[in-house]
Design a protein around this motif. Sequence first.
Motif, PDB file in Angstrom:
ATOM      1  N   GLU A 216       0.822  -1.214   0.000  1.00  0.00           N
ATOM      2  CA  GLU A 216       0.000   0.000   0.000  1.00  0.00           C
ATOM      3  C   GLU A 216       0.854   1.261   0.000  1.00  0.00           C
ATOM      4  O   GLU A 216       0.506   2.262  -0.622  1.00  0.00           O
ATOM      5  N   ILE A 217       1.994   1.215   0.687  1.00  0.00           N
ATOM      6  CA  ILE A 217       2.829   2.399   0.835  1.00  0.00           C
ATOM      7  C   ILE A 217       3.897   2.489  -0.255  1.00  0.00           C
ATOM      8  O   ILE A 217       4.117   3.554  -0.846  1.00  0.00           O
ATOM      9  N   VAL A 218       4.546   1.387  -0.557  1.00  0.00           N
ATOM     10  CA  VAL A 218       5.671   1.401  -1.498  1.00  0.00           C
ATOM     11  C   VAL A 218       5.219   1.131  -2.934  1.00  0.00           C
ATOM     12  O   VAL A 218       5.855   1.553  -3.889  1.00  0.00           O
ATOM     13  N   GLY A 219       4.084   0.437  -3.093  1.00  0.00           N
ATOM     14  CA  GLY A 219       3.575   0.172  -4.434  1.00  0.00           C
ATOM     15  C   GLY A 219       4.062  -1.121  -5.039  1.00  0.00           C
ATOM     16  O   GLY A 219       3.816  -1.388  -6.216  1.00  0.00           O
ATOM     17  N   THR A 220       4.780  -1.921  -4.281  1.00  0.00           N
ATOM     18  CA  THR A 220       5.246  -3.221  -4.743  1.00  0.00           C
ATOM     19  C   THR A 220       5.387  -4.132  -3.534  1.00  0.00           C
ATOM     20  O   THR A 220       5.345  -3.661  -2.385  1.00  0.00           O
TER      21      THR A 220
END
Length: 282
Positions: A216-220
């Motif tokens: 959710e935060i880093v995108g991966t």
Amino acid sequence: MLKPEKQLARLRNVMANLQAHLSLAAYTKVNTKWRQMNYIPDFNRFYYICEGEGCLIIDGRTYYPQPGQLFIMPAGVEQSFFPISEHTFGKYWCHFTAKIGDLNLFQLLGLPHYIEVRDRAGLVGLFEQLIRHYESDRFTAYMMQKSVLLEIISLFVEASLQDKYEWKPLNGDERMGKIHTVLKYIDQHLHENITVQEMAGLLHFHPNYFIRHFHEIVGTSPIQYVQQLKIDRAKALLSATDQPVSDIARSLGMEPYYFSRLFKKHTGLAPSDYRVLFYPIV
């Protein structure tokens, strides 16, 4: 607290997962009724001022923009705008989102609200391209929009970090602060076989919850992030040293066969072939 240069190094890796989407783009000579007060949008605005006068209030700060200034009005921040004379703004503008995971790029980086544009003609050219692609019905229009939008975002970020502005990284975001604990651990243990269980344990999270939280935060996913860092480190070693491929693999906590397979999956080349292309022959 992490030094800004340390945060920049880690955010550079996270920035690879930036997702941007354009919703509107145009040039407008606003009228005297142009006004919106105490509004919190869920999208970002770029305003590039070409002429005229007006007032912007962004997160409690009041600005009277001048021609040649590019303003960002970030999503999730209270803002107002209105004219202050009959000589109103002529401006290029666009509405867009720019997120890493579910975090807004501009709040995450804590950048200033405007930059002084050095190459005015170049930025006008970019906005003209952006508008042209926005109005186009070509099959590739969306990709072209995104390409130009990312170039404008990059220009703003680059100028903000290089100029006199005081950078306030991360803007105190608690979630990103926790993830930075994990990113720091990854940096320090990249030579090991890092597991999801280890990373989750740093935050006292269940592994399944940690994977969702990280994404959710880093995108991966955390494993994909670790693998990409290992591949980037391997590229640097292959192009700058004559260290054997097997030694490079083990220095990254991987068996040579698995390392070669993963490297080819990410780059399309075997490590030895990559070295032939990029290692300088003296």
